[in-house]
Design an enzyme around this catalytic site. Structure first.
Site, PDB file in Angstrom:
ATOM      1  N   ASP A 226       0.827  -1.212   0.000  1.00  0.00           N
ATOM      2  CA  ASP A 226       0.000   0.000   0.000  1.00  0.00           C
ATOM      3  C   ASP A 226       0.858   1.258   0.000  1.00  0.00           C
ATOM      4  O   ASP A 226       0.653   2.166  -0.812  1.00  0.00           O
ATOM      5  CB  ASP A 226      -0.934   0.007   1.214  1.00  0.00           C
ATOM      6  CG  ASP A 226      -1.961  -1.115   1.169  1.00  0.00           C
ATOM      7  OD1 ASP A 226      -2.286  -1.578   0.065  1.00  0.00           O
ATOM      8  OD2 ASP A 226      -2.417  -1.529   2.242  1.00  0.00           O
ATOM      9  N   GLU A 342      -9.188  -2.436   3.915  1.00  0.00           N
ATOM     10  CA  GLU A 342      -8.954  -2.006   5.291  1.00  0.00           C
ATOM     11  C   GLU A 342     -10.099  -1.145   5.803  1.00  0.00           C
ATOM     12  O   GLU A 342     -10.455  -1.218   6.980  1.00  0.00           O
ATOM     13  CB  GLU A 342      -7.622  -1.265   5.395  1.00  0.00           C
ATOM     14  CG  GLU A 342      -6.419  -2.177   5.215  1.00  0.00           C
ATOM     15  CD  GLU A 342      -5.099  -1.446   5.367  1.00  0.00           C
ATOM     16  OE1 GLU A 342      -5.131  -0.207   5.521  1.00  0.00           O
ATOM     17  OE2 GLU A 342      -4.052  -2.110   5.320  1.00  0.00           O
TER      18      GLU A 342
END
Length: 446
Positions: A226, A342
């Site tokens: 990420d 997430e």
């Protein structure tokens, strides 16, 4: 007025709060209902959303859905209703999208065609129903007929919702409606073009700098996929700004707590990103000092694991404190690495890694982030690295999937509106509901 009186009484008698998402009727449903004295107690809000952009911005309707099915479609109406239900304090949402006239749709959809959706929230579950109808008359006659039809059918579909809830026969439909609604709210899409997404998200960062007047981007680099992808997008963005003649700098930050076990991955990520500047700030002393001050002030923990959990969140917040200090000193924006997976699981620290000014990975599943990484030619070892938050000192390098109790493959399938196991569905939805406070603005008195 008989219809309007009847529906108002129905809403009040069943203690239902209504939200609407109207395209071709442009607020007429709420306007008509508001003609009845006392109807306001059953109306939460009415949204008039004409353009694809407004449908996406305010309701989370996917551009993929619009492109695949067209604006006048039950699929779009369904996502509109789901977005209206999820974004507001409502028990029932009505949505419509159609062609009132005077011309047919761009895809030759006949004048008078209207697609409807009714969505209900009951006992924590979502139920949705759709219809397509064609009305005769002038433009405004079509609009009025469509508004009245949406209201007229509300009791019928609410009855189906209650029957399904009591019998359990429509549980699968309810689950799918809730799954689709959640995915829409997180801007998840089933398919992406990685090359297009790289350009779109780089340009988003460029616009954010231009509109805010800031001259720097700041991001902590952990060595995971990420931050690697977000970091490279940031560097590409500042380079484009400089090509446009504007001052711009990307500042990458190493933020270890003591010795980072996967420091080599962070070094590899920085070598790939090639940031303008790198700052190395060890957060251990600051984090430990906060914990010690808490304990000196009388704070007691149940056990070592709770203490370690609290320390983990302190670490995340210290990292963000450091990033905002740099951003404040350098006229910068802090980048967040939150993506749809997430966000769905609330797998971030509130006011820690969840705090940022811009979130360029929003809406992407974990696999889609990996695809962007591959598109950017990031090292394969980073693209496919098993994710870990690495916040728990008693369980270093603990895998995200172990902490969440569900795999990223299952999370991605949920977000992409694909079938998941019962266990995965229940775990995901339960966690999503429990972590809702992380995705909302601070609450205020009613």
């Amino acid at each position: 007025m008989e219809l309007l009186d009847r529906i108002t009484d129905y809403l009040i008698d069943n203690e239902l709060k209504l939200a609407t998402a109207e395209s071709c009727t442009a607020g007429l449903i709420v306007s008509e209902l508001a003609r009845v004295a006392g109807s306001g107690q059953s109306i939460d809000c009415g949204l008039g959303v004409y353009s694809p952009q407004s449908k996406n911005r305010y309701l989370g309707v996917s551009f993929d859905t619009i492109e695949r099915y067209g604006l006048t479609s039950e699929a779009v109406a369904s996502e509109m209703a789901a977005g209206a239900l999820a974004n507001n304090d409502a028990d029932v949402a009505l949505a419509n999208t159609g062609i009132a006239g005077p011309n047919p749709g761009d895809d030759d959809t006949p004048i008078g065609t209207v697609c409807f959706a009714w969505a209900f929230r009951h006992a924590g579950d979502h139920y949705d129903y759709c219809e397509t109808r064609r009305f005769d008359g002038t433009r405004n006659e079509v609009r009025l007929a469509a508004a009245h039809y949406a209201l007229e059918r509300l009791p019928h579909y609410h009855g189906l919702c209650l029957d399904a809830a009591s019998s359990g026969n429509d549980n699968q439909s309810s689950r799918h409606a809730e799954q689709r609604a959640i995915g829409s709210q997180l801007y998840a899409r089933g398919t992406i073009d990685p090359g297009h997404e790289v350009e779109r998200r780089r340009d988003f960062l460029c616009r954010a700098m231009a509109e805010s007047g800031q001259q720097a981007l700041v991001l902590g680099i952990s060595g995971g996929v990420d931050s690697t992808v977000a970091g490279r997008l940031a560097q590409l963005a500042v380079e484009k700004r400089r090509e446009q003649g504007e001052p711009a700098t990307f500042i990458a930050m190493r933020l270890p707590y003591g010795e980072q076990q996967d420091a080599d991955d962070a070094d590899r990520a920085l070598a790939f990103i090639e940031p303008d500047e790198v700052l190395d700030v060890n957060i251990q002393d600051a984090s430990d000092s906060v914990l010690m001050a808490l304990e000196s002030g009388g704070m007691r923990f149940k056990d070592a694991h709770q203490r370690d959990f609290v320390l983990g969140n302190i670490k995340a917040r210290q990292r963000m404190t450091a990033q905002y200090a740099v951003a404040g000193a350098r006229s910068g924006l802090v980048i967040g690495t939150d993506q749809a997976a997430e966000a769905l699981m609330g797998f971030f620290t509130k006011h820690g890694d969840g705090a940022c000014d811009v979130a360029p990975l929003t809406g992407l599943t974990k696999q889609q982030v990996r695809r962007l990484g591959a598109q950017l030619d990031a090292p394969e070892s980073l693209v496919h690295k098993a994710p870990t938050a690495d916040l728990e000192s008693l369980a270093p390098q603990k895998l995200d999937e172990e902490a969440m109790g569900v795999s990223y493959a299952e999370i991605d399938a949920f977000l992409e509106d694909r079938e998941v196991s019962n266990q995965a569905f229940e775990t995901i939805v339960r966690t999503y509901r429990a972590t809702a406070h992380k995705r909302q603005l601070p609450r205020a008195p009613d």
